[in-house]
Design an enzyme around this catalytic site. Structure first.
Site, PDB file in Angstrom:
ATOM      1  N   SER A 160     -10.218  -6.237  20.686  1.00 30.07           N
ATOM      2  CA  SER A 160      -9.068  -6.365  21.265  1.00 30.07           C
ATOM      3  C   SER A 160      -8.342  -7.243  20.788  1.00 30.07           C
ATOM      4  O   SER A 160      -6.997  -7.416  21.175  1.00 30.07           O
ATOM      5  CB  SER A 160      -9.323  -6.877  22.928  1.00 30.07           C
ATOM      6  OG  SER A 160     -10.214  -8.123  22.801  1.00 30.07           O
ATOM      7  N   LYS A 201      -2.134  -7.042  23.977  1.00 28.81           N
ATOM      8  CA  LYS A 201      -1.434  -7.472  25.349  1.00 28.81           C
ATOM      9  C   LYS A 201       0.203  -7.076  24.964  1.00 28.81           C
ATOM     10  O   LYS A 201       0.814  -7.123  25.910  1.00 28.81           O
ATOM     11  CB  LYS A 201      -1.600  -8.843  25.356  1.00 28.81           C
ATOM     12  CG  LYS A 201      -2.906  -9.356  25.910  1.00 28.81           C
ATOM     13  CD  LYS A 201      -2.727  -9.236  27.352  1.00 28.81           C
ATOM     14  CE  LYS A 201      -4.185  -9.850  28.065  1.00 28.81           C
ATOM     15  NZ  LYS A 201      -4.020  -9.965  29.351  1.00 28.81           N
TER      16      LYS A 201
END
Length: 421
Positions: free
Chosen positions: A314, A59
């Site tokens: 992720s 992110k």
């Protein structure tokens, strides 16, 4: 307030520009071959290790790319985001790195560990505002704050610059791989990461099949693509918090419906099994969203045999306090743990009979709540049993019936089970 949705579409040139801007900020994470998974699926399986990113998730890439692209006037007015997790940490780190004031809205129920992480990454550049009970509450408050203060809202996924920043994950994969990639598995929440990777691979490796992976309890992208429009889910399972959204983005839906080969939904319980396997076998700690792509491989074991496969891991922002819940969900999904409301005959020796004549050797009672009712012939008990062999279940049920132990099976009643246990 600046709109989150731009008319400009993300491009490979934009991703390359983002990659340059992220030098010295985001880590170029490794693309690592994995022996165990390669042997398990008779394929060449590689992990893209975004769990090793500075803020332990991808992110940061999108958040920094977006915030760094703002004009000086926008930066001076400060930026705002709403998030209960990884996006907040990426925004906080970016604010600290760029020297920009940021206000981060988080639900009141956000775990303290996540709040501390955001404050740690943002240092004196961010203010955390706790508001409401849900992400939607925090999101609405953030929007109001932007309108009142002319601040720029940094959307978690539905923004060109965010998508191009996340696309640097795909650019690194394309540059680092030594051979053509047959299958690329990508986790999907709002769709920013998948959209960025699609933007790269449609230009650099159009033959690669990109598979989107969503949690079964939050299939917003799958349902939206099926409906041909952006669908807002009424209810979602928030366990996979890094990928559980009620609605995907306008831009991300358009990109994903054209660029994804397929979307697979994976059960939350199976995700938990993957988390435990990764920790025990690979010494890799992942959050639930970080385990999505590896969980999907079981559903593609025939298609990927002999193929070159890449899975994006992720993130690794997993709270240790969730460990027991992860174990529980895994055991329930795998069929090793079973709960019953059991009506014991109110006579001496009933419990002893249950343990010695109904349970199989190695089976264990792991949960037991019993209240004797003197006015009744049978007393109800809430009982949890962990089986040594999951195939023992039918024999257990048959013996309970034969011995006149009346029961109600709770595993197929998740709402009631969640309330009782």
């Amino acid at each position: 307030m600046e709109s989150a949705v731009k008319s400009n579409k993300p491009t490979l040139v934009g991703v390359m520009k983002a990659s340059k801007g992220l030098e010295g900020v985001a880590v170029h994470t490794p693309l690592m071959p994995n022996l165990n998974y390669s042997e398990r699926y008779d394929a060449e399986v590689e992990f893209k290790r975004e769990d090793l990113q500075v803020v332990r998730s991808y992110k940061l890439r999108g958040a920094y790319n977006k915030i760094a692209s703002l004009s000086k006037a926008q930066q001076d007015n400060g930026i705002v985001c709403a998030s209960a997790g990884n996006h907040a940490q990426g925004v906080a780190y970016s604010c600290q790195k760029l020297g920009i004031r940021g206000t981060i809205f988080m639900p009141n129920v956000t775990p303290k560990q996540k709040i501390r992480q955001v404050k740690m990454f943002g240092k004196d550049k961010v203010e955390v505002v706790l508001t409401g009970d849900t992400f939607d509450d925090a999101y609405k408050q953030a929007q109001r704050y932007c309108e009142e203060n002319q601040s720029t809202f940094v959307h978690p996924f539905d923004d060109q610059k965010i998508i191009e920043g996340q696309g640097t994950v795909g650019l690194e994969i394309a540059n680092d791989t030594g051979a053509p990639i047959d299958y690329l598995f990508v986790p999907i929440g709002g769709g920013g990461l998948a959209s960025g990777i699609i933007t790269v691979f449609k230009e650099l490796s159009p033959a690669t099949k990109i598979i989107g992976v969503e949690p079964a309890g939050a299939p917003a992208m799958r349902d939206s693509i099926a409906a041909g429009e952006n669908v807002t889910l009424d209810e979602i399972d928030t366990f996979v918090d890094g990928a559980a959204v009620r609605a995907v983005g306008t831009q991300t839906l358009e990109i994903c419906q054209d660029g994804l080969e397929e979307i697979i939904l994976v059960p939350e319980g199976k995700i938990c099994t993957t988390i435990l396997q990764l920790y025990n076998e690979e010494a890799i700690v992942v959050e639930p969203a970080g385990a999505l792509t590896l969980t999907a491989l079981d559903f593609y074991k025939e298609q990927i045999k002999g193929k070159h496969v890449v899975c994006v891991i992720s993130g690794s922002n997993n709270d240790i306090t969730r460990t027991e819940e992860i174990k529980e969900r895994s055991l329930l999904y795998e069929g090793f743990k079973h709960y019953f409301i059991l009506r014991f005959p109110q006579r001496a020796g009933a419990l002893k009979e249950f343990v010695s004549e109904i349970l199989s050797p190695g089976d264990d009672i792991v949960h037991f709540e019993y209240s004797k009712k003197h006015s009744r012939e049978k007393g109800p008990a809430l009982i949890g049993i962990e089986l040594q062999n999951k195939d023992n279940l039918q024999g257990l049920l048959d013996r309970m019936t034969a011995k006149n132990f009346v029961y109600e099976y709770l595993n197929d009643k998740p709402d009631l089970l969640q309330y009782l246990v």
